[in-house]
Design an enzyme around this catalytic site. Structure first.
Site, short mmCIF file in Angstrom:
data_model
loop_
_atom_site.label_atom_id
_atom_site.label_comp_id
_atom_site.label_asym_id
_atom_site.label_seq_id
_atom_site.Cartn_x
_atom_site.Cartn_y
_atom_site.Cartn_z
N GLY A 72 11.63 11.66 -18.34
CA GLY A 72 12.42 11.16 -19.23
C GLY A 72 13.38 10.06 -18.85
O GLY A 72 13.50 8.61 -19.35
N ASN A 152 19.31 15.05 -28.46
CA ASN A 152 19.11 16.33 -27.54
C ASN A 152 20.07 17.51 -27.71
O ASN A 152 19.93 18.68 -27.97
CB ASN A 152 19.25 16.14 -26.08
CG ASN A 152 20.11 15.19 -25.86
OD1 ASN A 152 20.40 13.97 -26.13
ND2 ASN A 152 21.18 15.53 -24.67
N GLN A 180 13.05 14.20 -27.07
CA GLN A 180 13.35 15.46 -27.94
C GLN A 180 12.34 15.43 -29.12
O GLN A 180 12.24 16.39 -29.58
CB GLN A 180 14.98 15.56 -28.36
CG GLN A 180 15.74 15.91 -26.93
CD GLN A 180 15.38 17.28 -26.55
OE1 GLN A 180 14.85 17.97 -26.97
NE2 GLN A 180 15.75 17.40 -25.25
N HIS A 202 8.55 18.02 -19.42
CA HIS A 202 9.24 19.23 -19.79
C HIS A 202 9.75 19.41 -21.02
O HIS A 202 10.20 20.95 -21.05
CB HIS A 202 9.98 19.56 -18.48
CG HIS A 202 11.31 18.87 -18.42
ND1 HIS A 202 12.55 19.53 -18.71
CD2 HIS A 202 11.64 17.40 -18.25
CE1 HIS A 202 13.65 18.65 -18.85
NE2 HIS A 202 13.04 17.54 -18.50
N THR A 238 0.60 6.47 -5.87
CA THR A 238 -0.50 7.13 -6.16
C THR A 238 -0.22 8.03 -7.39
O THR A 238 0.87 8.86 -7.39
CB THR A 238 -0.92 7.96 -4.89
OG1 THR A 238 -1.25 7.14 -3.96
CG2 THR A 238 -2.19 9.06 -5.33
N CYS A 323 22.50 19.21 -19.73
CA CYS A 323 22.51 18.27 -18.50
C CYS A 323 24.04 18.38 -17.95
O CYS A 323 24.16 18.27 -16.74
CB CYS A 323 22.10 16.91 -18.61
SG CYS A 323 20.30 16.73 -19.16
C1 LIG Z 1 16.82 12.56 -25.19
C2 LIG Z 1 16.60 12.91 -23.60
N1 LIG Z 1 16.24 12.00 -22.88
C3 LIG Z 1 16.09 11.89 -21.76
C4 LIG Z 1 16.09 13.07 -20.83
C5 LIG Z 1 15.76 13.18 -19.36
O1 LIG Z 1 14.56 13.60 -19.36
P1 LIG Z 1 14.17 14.10 -17.78
O2 LIG Z 1 14.84 15.40 -17.48
O3 LIG Z 1 12.59 14.21 -17.88
O4 LIG Z 1 14.41 13.02 -16.86
C6 LIG Z 1 16.34 14.22 -21.62
C7 LIG Z 1 16.59 15.32 -20.88
O5 LIG Z 1 17.52 16.22 -21.19
C8 LIG Z 1 16.77 14.01 -23.13
O6 LIG Z 1 17.03 15.22 -23.84
#
Ligand SMILES: Cc1ncc(COP(=O)(O)O)c(C=O)c1O
Length: 373
Positions: A72, A152, A180, A202, A238, A323
């Site tokens: 993301g 999120n 999300q 993920h 790659t 996060c």
């Molecule tokens: C809304 C949102 N955007 C972006 C991300 C970032 O994704 P990634 O962990 O795959 O870089 C997250 C992950 O918490 C998210 O919830």
């Protein structure tokens, strides 16, 4: 030991069995480079293209519009920086919102250092952006509007189709961070009307480190990584065959879980029980209906979320955004929604998933009861 309970599916999900099985041959047999036109490369290339088709099916787009990324964060970075670098001759203004993930807000701040002007729109108390605010913010210098599909932390779903229509009336590109929402609610790019859409593997039962960026055919965007011509010249390097096949399989499975009623029912029953148990000491963050059906973000007024979770370590949930887990300051999302500090400090995000059972939720309620909140 007390059974561990996982209620942090918005932070990350386990890997779906189908995704794991799809990866197996690529850990052992198929090691060729997908760019090699011989017996070893061809199966790898075919697998990447099949995975691209599976991702495209979930987004309802053409496979050629899907670029594999590392997740993301990369997808959002590509969207913002790629549009800025490709359009800076004509404009320098980007519109986004106060509730975006740092993976959008931080590239915005980076681009400001390169001369971009970034407008950060406010949200209402449910975390929704007013499309009229978007309309008013547009100027002749605007090149991109980036608004997340679903938040999120609180799960609030934004009126993306309306925002995209406003963007297009003004000839501006529209990006949505759908990390999300993909796999939880419908994310068909034509219904949403977006030009760019980010997804993160993920969050939908694929492994970490893989994602995709949907780039509508004809959209002018600078590649994110320069090098050889991989991903039709849009991202050099790659291809990560192993993770791409897993993402493809996960997307195919996810189609059967869109708007899953069993998850919503569990979430709603959990919330009903919490209200019955704690009465006015608990309150809901996020939109009452326009919200991801797996997400329940609640305030335990007068407490701190970290303290509560610290006292029931077998429960994996999150205070504010995963996060920034461990932080006891009001999350920027809750602050932007105007949640009072005394309430928001006690916020806990419970996010449910495919394996969640009522027994687990009932256990969490018992634990919370024993804490005498
Ligand atoms: C809304 C949102 N955007 C972006 C991300 C970032 O994704 P990634 O962990 O795959 O870089 C997250 C992950 O918490 C998210 O919830």
């Amino acid at each position: 030991m007390t059974k561990q309970i996982y209620l942090d599916y918005n932070a990350s999900t386990p890997i779906a069995h189908e995704a794991l099985e799809a990866m197996r041959p690529f850990l052992t047999q198929h090691y060729g480079n997908p760019s090699s036109p011989h017996w070893a490369g061809i199966p790898a290339k075919d697998a990447v293209e099949r995975a691209r088709t599976q991702v495209a099916a979930l987004l309802d787009c053409d496979p050629t519009e899907v670029v594999f990324t590392s997740g993301g964060s990369e997808s959002n970075n590509h969207a913002l920086k790629g549009v800025f670098f490709a359009h800076r001759e004509h404009g320098d203004h980007i519109i986004t919102t106060a509730v975006e993930h740092p993976a959008t807000l931080a590239p915005g701040r980076f681009l400001e250092r390169l001369g971009a002007k970034v407008t950060i729109l406010p949200v209402d108390r449910f975390g929704r952006v007013d499309p009229d605010d978007v309309r008013r913010a547009i100027s002749s210098r605007t090149i991109l509007i980036s608004v997340m599909h679903a938040n999120n932390e609180v799960g609030t779903i934004q009126p993306i189709a309306e925002i995209a229509a406003i963007a297009h009336e003004a000839g501006v590109l529209c990006h949505t961070d759908a990390a999300q929402s993909v796999g939880k609610i419908p994310t068909r790019v034509d219904t949403l009307g977006v030009d760019l859409l980010s997804l993160a593997g993920h969050k939908l039962y694929a492994p970490k480190g893989i994602g995709a960026l949907y780039i509508r055919k004809g959209t002018c965007i600078e590649p994110f990584i320069h090098g050889a011509g991989h991903e039709s010249g849009r991202r050099a390097g790659t291809e990560n065959v192993l993770l791409a096949v897993a993402l493809g399989a996960a997307c195919e499975v996810a189609a059967g879980w869109i708007d899953a009623p069993q998850i919503k029912d569990l979430r709603d029953r959990f919330w009903d029980q919490l209200q019955e148990t704690f009465g006015p000491k608990v309150s809901l963050n996020g939109h009452p209906t326009q919200r991801l059906s797996n997400t329940l973000n609640i305030n335990f007024t007068g407490r701190t979320g970290a303290e509560i979770l610290g006292r029931m370590p077998q429960v994996a949930a999150s205070t504010g955004s995963a996060c920034h887990a461990g932080s006891v300051t009001l999350s920027p999302v809750l602050a932007a929604m105007g949640v009072p500090v005394r309430e928001g400090m006690g916020a806990i995000r419970f996010s449910l998933g495919r394996a969640t059972t009522w027994k687990e939720l009932d256990e969490v309620i018992s634990c919370l009861r024993h804490l005498s909140l």
